[in-house]
Design a protein around this motif. Sequence first.
Motif, PDB file in Angstrom:
ATOM      1  N   SER A   1      41.567  35.325  44.746  1.00 27.55           N
ATOM      2  CA  SER A   1      41.301  36.488  43.894  1.00 27.55           C
ATOM      3  C   SER A   1      40.507  37.590  44.583  1.00 27.55           C
ATOM      4  O   SER A   1      40.583  38.749  44.193  1.00 27.55           O
ATOM      5  CB  SER A   1      40.555  36.063  42.628  1.00 27.55           C
ATOM      6  N   LYS A   2      39.676  37.235  45.540  1.00 23.93           N
ATOM      7  CA  LYS A   2      38.920  38.186  46.374  1.00 23.93           C
ATOM      8  C   LYS A   2      37.740  38.834  45.673  1.00 23.93           C
ATOM      9  O   LYS A   2      36.785  39.238  46.319  1.00 23.93           O
ATOM     10  CB  LYS A   2      39.835  39.278  46.962  1.00 23.93           C
ATOM     11  N   HIS A   3      37.763  38.999  44.362  1.00 21.12           N
ATOM     12  CA  HIS A   3      36.712  39.719  43.651  1.00 21.12           C
ATOM     13  C   HIS A   3      35.358  39.021  43.779  1.00 21.12           C
ATOM     14  O   HIS A   3      35.192  37.873  43.347  1.00 21.12           O
ATOM     15  CB  HIS A   3      37.053  39.859  42.175  1.00 21.12           C
ATOM     16  N   ALA A   4      34.394  39.709  44.330  1.00 21.81           N
ATOM     17  CA  ALA A   4      33.071  39.118  44.505  1.00 21.81           C
ATOM     18  C   ALA A   4      32.435  38.759  43.166  1.00 21.81           C
ATOM     19  O   ALA A   4      31.824  37.695  43.022  1.00 21.81           O
ATOM     20  CB  ALA A   4      32.169  40.079  45.283  1.00 21.81           C
ATOM     21  N   ALA A   5      32.567  39.634  42.195  1.00 20.94           N
ATOM     22  CA  ALA A   5      31.943  39.378  40.899  1.00 20.94           C
ATOM     23  C   ALA A   5      32.508  38.116  40.261  1.00 20.94           C
ATOM     24  O   ALA A   5      31.779  37.382  39.574  1.00 20.94           O
ATOM     25  CB  ALA A   5      32.133  40.577  39.967  1.00 20.94           C
ATOM     26  N   LEU A   6      33.791  37.836  40.469  1.00 19.61           N
ATOM     27  CA  LEU A   6      34.369  36.613  39.914  1.00 19.61           C
ATOM     28  C   LEU A   6      33.751  35.385  40.579  1.00 19.61           C
ATOM     29  O   LEU A   6      33.454  34.389  39.908  1.00 19.61           O
ATOM     30  CB  LEU A   6      35.888  36.609  40.099  1.00 19.61           C
ATOM     31  N   ALA A   7      33.537  35.438  41.890  1.00 19.82           N
ATOM     32  CA  ALA A   7      32.901  34.314  42.573  1.00 19.82           C
ATOM     33  C   ALA A   7      31.510  34.057  41.999  1.00 19.82           C
ATOM     34  O   ALA A   7      31.106  32.897  41.808  1.00 19.82           O
ATOM     35  CB  ALA A   7      32.811  34.594  44.067  1.00 19.82           C
TER      36      ALA A   7
ATOM     37  N   VAL B   1      37.301  24.018  44.362  1.00 20.78           N
ATOM     38  CA  VAL B   1      37.967  25.313  44.446  1.00 20.78           C
ATOM     39  C   VAL B   1      37.470  26.050  45.675  1.00 20.78           C
ATOM     40  O   VAL B   1      36.264  26.251  45.844  1.00 20.78           O
ATOM     41  CB  VAL B   1      37.711  26.166  43.181  1.00 20.78           C
ATOM     42  N   LEU B   2      38.403  26.439  46.536  1.00 24.16           N
ATOM     43  CA  LEU B   2      38.078  27.281  47.684  1.00 24.16           C
ATOM     44  C   LEU B   2      38.465  28.708  47.309  1.00 24.16           C
ATOM     45  O   LEU B   2      39.645  29.010  47.132  1.00 24.16           O
ATOM     46  CB  LEU B   2      38.845  26.833  48.926  1.00 24.16           C
ATOM     47  N   PHE B   3      37.465  29.546  47.157  1.00 25.87           N
ATOM     48  CA  PHE B   3      37.666  30.925  46.725  1.00 25.87           C
ATOM     49  C   PHE B   3      37.687  31.829  47.957  1.00 25.87           C
ATOM     50  O   PHE B   3      36.748  31.827  48.757  1.00 25.87           O
ATOM     51  CB  PHE B   3      36.534  31.337  45.781  1.00 25.87           C
ATOM     52  N   LEU B   4      38.774  32.575  48.127  1.00 24.31           N
ATOM     53  CA  LEU B   4      38.887  33.496  49.257  1.00 24.31           C
ATOM     54  C   LEU B   4      38.433  34.874  48.817  1.00 24.31           C
ATOM     55  O   LEU B   4      38.986  35.450  47.886  1.00 24.31           O
ATOM     56  CB  LEU B   4      40.327  33.560  49.770  1.00 24.31           C
ATOM     57  N   GLY B   5      37.394  35.391  49.482  1.00 22.04           N
ATOM     58  CA  GLY B   5      36.815  36.664  49.076  1.00 22.04           C
ATOM     59  C   GLY B   5      36.818  37.692  50.187  1.00 22.04           C
ATOM     60  O   GLY B   5      36.894  37.369  51.367  1.00 22.04           O
ATOM     61  N   GLY B   6      36.719  38.943  49.786  1.00 23.66           N
ATOM     62  CA  GLY B   6      36.721  40.062  50.713  1.00 23.66           C
ATOM     63  C   GLY B   6      37.526  41.193  50.109  1.00 23.66           C
ATOM     64  O   GLY B   6      38.094  41.054  49.024  1.00 23.66           O
ATOM     65  N   LEU B   7      37.606  42.297  50.803  1.00 15.99           N
ATOM     66  CA  LEU B   7      38.423  43.401  50.313  1.00 15.99           C
ATOM     67  C   LEU B   7      39.881  43.132  50.632  1.00 15.99           C
ATOM     68  O   LEU B   7      40.210  42.577  51.681  1.00 15.99           O
ATOM     69  CB  LEU B   7      37.977  44.720  50.950  1.00 15.99           C
TER      70      LEU B   7
END
Length: 307
Positions: A135-141, A4-10
């Motif tokens: 999803s972007k959410h840091a807490a989810l990562a 899974v490649l998770f894209l994060g940031g605001l």
Amino acid sequence: MVRVLFLGGLGRSGTTLLERLLGELPGVCPLGEVVHLWERDIAGDERCACGDHFSECGFWQAVGEKAFGGWQHVDVWRVLALRHTVERTRHIPRLASLRMSPAHRLLVEEYADWYARLYEAAAIVSGADVLVDSSKHAALAYCLRFAPSIDLRVVHMVRDSRGVAYSWTKKVSRPETDNAEEMTRYSPGRSALLWNAHNMAFSALHRCGVPVQRVRYEELLDQPETTLRELSKFIDIKPGGLSFINDGVAELGACHSAAGNPMRFTVGPVPLRRDDAWRTALPHSQRRVVSALTAPLLGAYGYRGVR
């Protein structure tokens, strides 16, 4: 394990565009902002990027059947209750700590398992080697690292805080609903504080053993082929010839992105150029406020200060 490649940031930092570009690479399947799938799609039956309502989308119905025996077997309200309990920005210090209580860890693992089951089914249905969750959410990562079946890698997407602040002031319609709704808007000061919080959280994620690669929005638009090749190495795939990009224009096909920016509905040629309207459209007083509030991280990420 499922990669899974998770894209994060605001939000408004270019993650949807990056997801769409990655989705054109061989062996990559973009899923959209899975964090919103439970409420907006399973419960709310909003539109998939393919244009069909979630309940009518063949891809997502196959995923639901494979993962849970059908979406009707998903306790959406349990997932949302878990999210409220464990997946909040203010909980990140606890999620990053080695001193988490056994009871709380069980809740985090239960929450992460819902995602793991969905990812595993999506990988089977799509036949993809890598899934992209924007999803972007840091807490989810931070939560996802507690699922042993997920090979988690994170792209930390950064954009100049002034550009992000200006984008959050715009009125943007949500075509996935039938009620003429608009996306959330924030004041420049509010978005500056959120920009700090989200980016600091992702900047620290590697300390928990999660591979993280930072991508600047501006570099993605200036050098899309180079950026995609670097990310292909990061996720251990071959990028192919990148023939879908020609003379600064990307040819995008349809996808099944479940939630996110309206750009996910775009099919066809998309010019790859920066949106720098903030340089003239964001009032100088607001630009100074955002610059002052975000100055330390702006410098750390290679951006110039107040101007």
